[in-house]
Design an enzyme around this catalytic site. Structure first.
Site, PDB file in Angstrom:
ATOM      1  N   LYS A 127      44.558  90.746 -48.297  1.00 16.85           N
ATOM      2  CA  LYS A 127      44.364  92.429 -48.092  1.00 16.85           C
ATOM      3  C   LYS A 127      43.468  92.823 -49.368  1.00 16.85           C
ATOM      4  CE  LYS A 127      48.430  93.729 -45.547  1.00 16.85           C
ATOM      5  NZ  LYS A 127      49.433  94.742 -45.180  1.00 16.85           N
ATOM      6  N   LYS A 210      45.191  87.366 -37.746  1.00 19.25           N
ATOM      7  CA  LYS A 210      46.617  88.094 -37.356  1.00 19.25           C
ATOM      8  C   LYS A 210      46.179  89.364 -36.522  1.00 19.25           C
ATOM      9  CE  LYS A 210      49.355  90.563 -39.918  1.00 19.25           C
ATOM     10  NZ  LYS A 210      50.396  91.179 -40.587  1.00 19.25           N
ATOM     11  N   LYS A 213      47.681  96.151 -37.396  1.00 18.27           N
ATOM     12  CA  LYS A 213      47.639  97.713 -36.970  1.00 18.27           C
ATOM     13  C   LYS A 213      46.412  98.239 -37.876  1.00 18.27           C
ATOM     14  CE  LYS A 213      52.030  98.496 -38.509  1.00 18.27           C
ATOM     15  NZ  LYS A 213      52.259  98.019 -39.922  1.00 18.27           N
TER      16      LYS A 213
HETATM   17  N1  AQP Z   1      50.459  89.821 -35.622  1.00 20.36           N
HETATM   18  C1  AQP Z   1      51.655  89.659 -35.868  1.00 20.36           C
HETATM   19  N2  AQP Z   1      52.493  88.649 -35.179  1.00 20.36           N
HETATM   20  C2  AQP Z   1      53.787  88.678 -35.388  1.00 20.36           C
HETATM   21  N3  AQP Z   1      54.612  89.244 -36.519  1.00 20.36           N
HETATM   22  C3  AQP Z   1      53.681  90.360 -36.742  1.00 20.36           C
HETATM   23  N4  AQP Z   1      54.234  91.086 -37.689  1.00 20.36           N
HETATM   24  C4  AQP Z   1      53.106  92.141 -38.134  1.00 20.36           C
HETATM   25  N5  AQP Z   1      51.995  91.581 -37.418  1.00 20.36           N
HETATM   26  C5  AQP Z   1      52.415  90.503 -36.730  1.00 20.36           C
HETATM   27  C6  AQP Z   1      55.586  91.403 -38.177  1.00 20.36           C
HETATM   28  O1  AQP Z   1      55.947  92.887 -38.136  1.00 20.36           O
HETATM   29  C7  AQP Z   1      56.737  93.154 -39.193  1.00 20.36           C
HETATM   30  C8  AQP Z   1      56.193  94.343 -39.973  1.00 20.36           C
HETATM   31  O2  AQP Z   1      54.931  94.214 -40.495  1.00 20.36           O
HETATM   32  P1  AQP Z   1      54.251  95.214 -41.426  1.00 20.36           P
HETATM   33  O3  AQP Z   1      53.859  96.373 -40.422  1.00 20.36           O
HETATM   34  O4  AQP Z   1      55.365  95.716 -42.448  1.00 20.36           O
HETATM   35  O5  AQP Z   1      53.192  94.670 -42.111  1.00 20.36           O
HETATM   36  P2  AQP Z   1      52.161  93.541 -41.781  1.00 20.36           P
HETATM   37  O6  AQP Z   1      52.780  92.282 -41.780  1.00 20.36           O
HETATM   38  O7  AQP Z   1      51.181  93.709 -42.757  1.00 20.36           O
HETATM   39  O8  AQP Z   1      51.926  94.169 -40.433  1.00 20.36           O
HETATM   40  P3  AQP Z   1      50.224  94.809 -39.833  1.00 20.36           P
HETATM   41  O9  AQP Z   1      50.407  95.121 -38.476  1.00 20.36           O
HETATM   42  O10 AQP Z   1      49.432  93.693 -40.387  1.00 20.36           O
HETATM   43  O11 AQP Z   1      50.281  95.946 -40.993  1.00 20.36           O
HETATM   44  P4  AQP Z   1      48.979  96.352 -41.807  1.00 20.36           P
HETATM   45  O12 AQP Z   1      47.717  96.275 -40.892  1.00 20.36           O
HETATM   46  O13 AQP Z   1      49.328  97.719 -42.264  1.00 20.36           O
HETATM   47  O14 AQP Z   1      48.960  95.504 -42.909  1.00 20.36           O
HETATM   48  C9  AQP Z   1      56.941  92.003 -40.081  1.00 20.36           C
HETATM   49  O15 AQP Z   1      57.891  91.558 -39.856  1.00 20.36           O
HETATM   50  C10 AQP Z   1      55.680  91.113 -39.604  1.00 20.36           C
HETATM   51  O16 AQP Z   1      56.020  89.872 -40.034  1.00 20.36           O
END
Ligand code: AQP
Length: 349
Positions: A127, A210, A213
């Site tokens: 990140k 991955k 969002k």
């Molecule tokens: N691509 C993914 N595949 C499977 N699981 C996923 N999770 C996120 N993306 C995937 C799971 O969703 C939960 C919440 O994640 P989060 O929002 O707390 O943070 P993150 O993992 O950083 O998700 P994002 O969507 O990538 O958010 P941003 O873009 O803001 O960093 C977790 O259980 C995660 O494993």
């Protein structure tokens, strides 16, 4: 949906498992969040577990969030949970900032965790990228707050996607070090629950990244609020290779985009990957992609419709989260108080 007029029959004392997990309201929910996390949250709610789910807004501000948008996203994530089947009468559902004990225990754990451990966290490296000097300190210390989120409830099980595995190992290390330093067994050693065909849903534009969002490309992800046409268009344009689909799981090796689409299909259909390949092996993507779109629309469109309906009444979402926050504090507050006692924080009578 059952309305939560009061807290779930909490302490749920008879349950052997206590489940905690959270999602950042840092944008709209994606199919990755749904398949990797929320779908499991619902299953565990129905599985005789004591379940606590959280919109982790304090985590979200580790990167810049527009204040009005953060409030909207927090409600939208809550709507996504409820529309997917989280029942506020069965699970505690709240946003993190309404329970100040998270930040308080987070500080204690920031003092327990070691710099060497934190320096190994790959999500921070991903990140922060080349911008390391300029990101927030919060982004670096994020995993200590995550450990606090979990251990504040003495959670025993944490359903997450694959990307959170390292943070959960750190949570275990923090609990073990705290227990060892203070000669106690106060904090449980938490079990990660990383299960299913889609624990790591990948970007539709790049099978090595991955689905996220916060990816600048909207075409890289399916949003939980996307309509049927948008879902079909995104899958149609999803990157693939030129070969037909294989009949065996081994044939997906070195084909990240193909593997991703097959895994998504398997997770949505609740089928083992091999059973999917038994059905589609030998077909071209031009045939498989419409099958995948149809399945995704059939599963996700009712959830999107319900999210839309819930978002029409933000006051009701806020009310549910307020009830959840009070129930969460009932559990969190004595655990924090006991932690303070163990650490040696003077408390006036
Ligand atoms: N691509 C993914 N595949 C499977 N699981 C996923 N999770 C996120 N993306 C995937 C799971 O969703 C939960 C919440 O994640 P989060 O929002 O707390 O943070 P993150 O993992 O950083 O998700 P994002 O969507 O990538 O958010 P941003 O873009 O803001 O960093 C977790 O259980 C995660 O494993």
């Amino acid at each position: 949906m059952a309305q939560a007029d009061q807290a779930p029959a909490q302490a749920n004392a008879g349950f052997t498992k206590r489940v905690f997990s959270g999602i950042q309201p840092s944008g709209g929910l994606t199919l990755g969040n749904y398949l990797g996390a929320i779908k499991r949250f619902v299953e565990m709610q129905e599985d005789d577990c004591d379940t606590i789910y959280c919109m982790v807004d304090l985590h979200a501000i580790t990167t810049w969030q527009e204040p009005d948008q953060l409030i909207r996203n927090t409600r939208e994530v809550a709507a996504g949970f409820i529309a997917s089947g989280i029942d506020p009468a069965k699970s505690i559902l709240f946003n993190q900032s309404q329970v100040p004990e998270h930040a308080q225990l987070g500080w204690i754990f920031t003092c327990v965790a070691r710099m060497g451990w934190m320096n190994r966290m790959t999500q921070f490296k991903d990140k922060a990228g080349k911008n390391r000097e300029n990101v927030s300190v919060g982004l670096f210390s994020y995993p200590t707050l995550m450990a606090a989120d979990i251990l504040l409830y003495h959670a025993t099980h944490v359903p997450v996607g694959e990307d959170q595995k390292q943070h959960l190992e750190l949570t275990r290390d923090i609990a073990a070090k705290f227990n060892n330093d203070f000669k106690t067994d106060f904090f449980p050693i938490t079990e990660p629950v990383i299960e299913g065909a889609a624990t790591r849903v990948m970007s539709l534009r790049d099978g090595s990244k991955k689905m996220s969002k916060s990816d600048p490309s909207d075409a890289s992800r399916i949003n939980m609020t996307d309509d049927a046409d948008t879902i079909a268009r995104k899958f149609r344009k999803a990157k693939t290779d030129a070969d037909a689909l294989p009949s065996e799981v081994d044939g997906l090796e070195d084909r990240p985009e193909a593997r991703n689409l097959v895994n998504i299909y398997a997770a949505l259909a609740d089928m083992p990957v091999q059973s999917v390949l038994d059905e589609i092996g030998g077909r071209q993507f031009s045939e498989f992609k419409p099958m995948l779109s149809d399945l995704a629309v059939a599963k996700m469109a009712p959830i999107a419709g319900e999210m839309d309906r819930l978002m029409q009444d933000p006051g009701e979402i806020d009310r549910i989260l307020g009830i959840g926050a009070r129930a969460a504090r009932e559990i969190a507050s004595p655990i924090l108080a006991k932690t303070y006692d163990i650490v040696g924080m003077l408390r006036s009578a």
